[in-house]
Scaffold this motif. Structure first.
Motif, PDB file in Angstrom:
ATOM      1  N   MET A   1       0.844  -1.177   0.000  1.00  0.00           N
ATOM      2  CA  MET A   1       0.000   0.000   0.000  1.00  0.00           C
ATOM      3  C   MET A   1       0.886   1.236   0.000  1.00  0.00           C
ATOM      4  O   MET A   1       1.833   1.320   0.766  1.00  0.00           O
ATOM      5  N   THR A  18      -2.947   7.580   3.694  1.00  0.00           N
ATOM      6  CA  THR A  18      -3.253   6.840   2.481  1.00  0.00           C
ATOM      7  C   THR A  18      -2.951   7.773   1.318  1.00  0.00           C
ATOM      8  O   THR A  18      -3.325   8.951   1.352  1.00  0.00           O
ATOM      9  N   TYR A  61      -2.259  -1.583   9.144  1.00  0.00           N
ATOM     10  CA  TYR A  61      -3.567  -1.764   9.780  1.00  0.00           C
ATOM     11  C   TYR A  61      -4.269  -0.413   9.960  1.00  0.00           C
ATOM     12  O   TYR A  61      -5.443  -0.254   9.617  1.00  0.00           O
ATOM     13  N   GLN A  64      -5.334   1.167   6.583  1.00  0.00           N
ATOM     14  CA  GLN A  64      -6.494   0.495   6.008  1.00  0.00           C
ATOM     15  C   GLN A  64      -7.784   0.820   6.760  1.00  0.00           C
ATOM     16  O   GLN A  64      -8.858   0.850   6.172  1.00  0.00           O
ATOM     17  N   ASN A  65      -7.683   1.084   8.069  1.00  0.00           N
ATOM     18  CA  ASN A  65      -8.881   1.305   8.882  1.00  0.00           C
ATOM     19  C   ASN A  65      -9.225   2.769   9.125  1.00  0.00           C
ATOM     20  O   ASN A  65     -10.400   3.094   9.322  1.00  0.00           O
TER      21      ASN A  65
END
Length: 84
Positions: A1, A18, A61, A64-65
């Motif tokens: 990612m 992100t 983690y 992604q969350n």
């Protein structure tokens, strides 16, 4: 990612977002954390590839969350006299 990287100088704080996410879209507390940071490029976050000073599994983690990951770094040095 892929993650956009922001850091302070000296590197005491790090913020991963992100890729393409704006700091302005983050919760106010995280925006405050990021206020003295500058862009530091883009990293590939991959837990299978070690990166010194970054828990990539935890970062992945969080990205992604929540879309962001924050961390701080501090080095403490203690000088101890040799009693001999």
């Amino acid at each position: 990612m892929k993650a956009d990287v922001y850091m302070t100088k000296p590197r005491q704080k790090i913020l991963l977002l992100t890729a393409g996410k704006e700091i302005a879209s983050l919760p106010e507390k995280v925006q405050e954390f990021a206020k003295d940071m500058t862009p530091h490029g883009q990293w590939e976050i991959d837990p299978a590839t070690p990166r010194i000073g970054l828990d990539q599994k935890a970062a992945l983690y969080a990205l992604q969350n929540t879309g962001f990951y924050t961390a701080t770094a501090e080095i403490n040095l203690e000088i101890v006299e040799n009693p001999n």
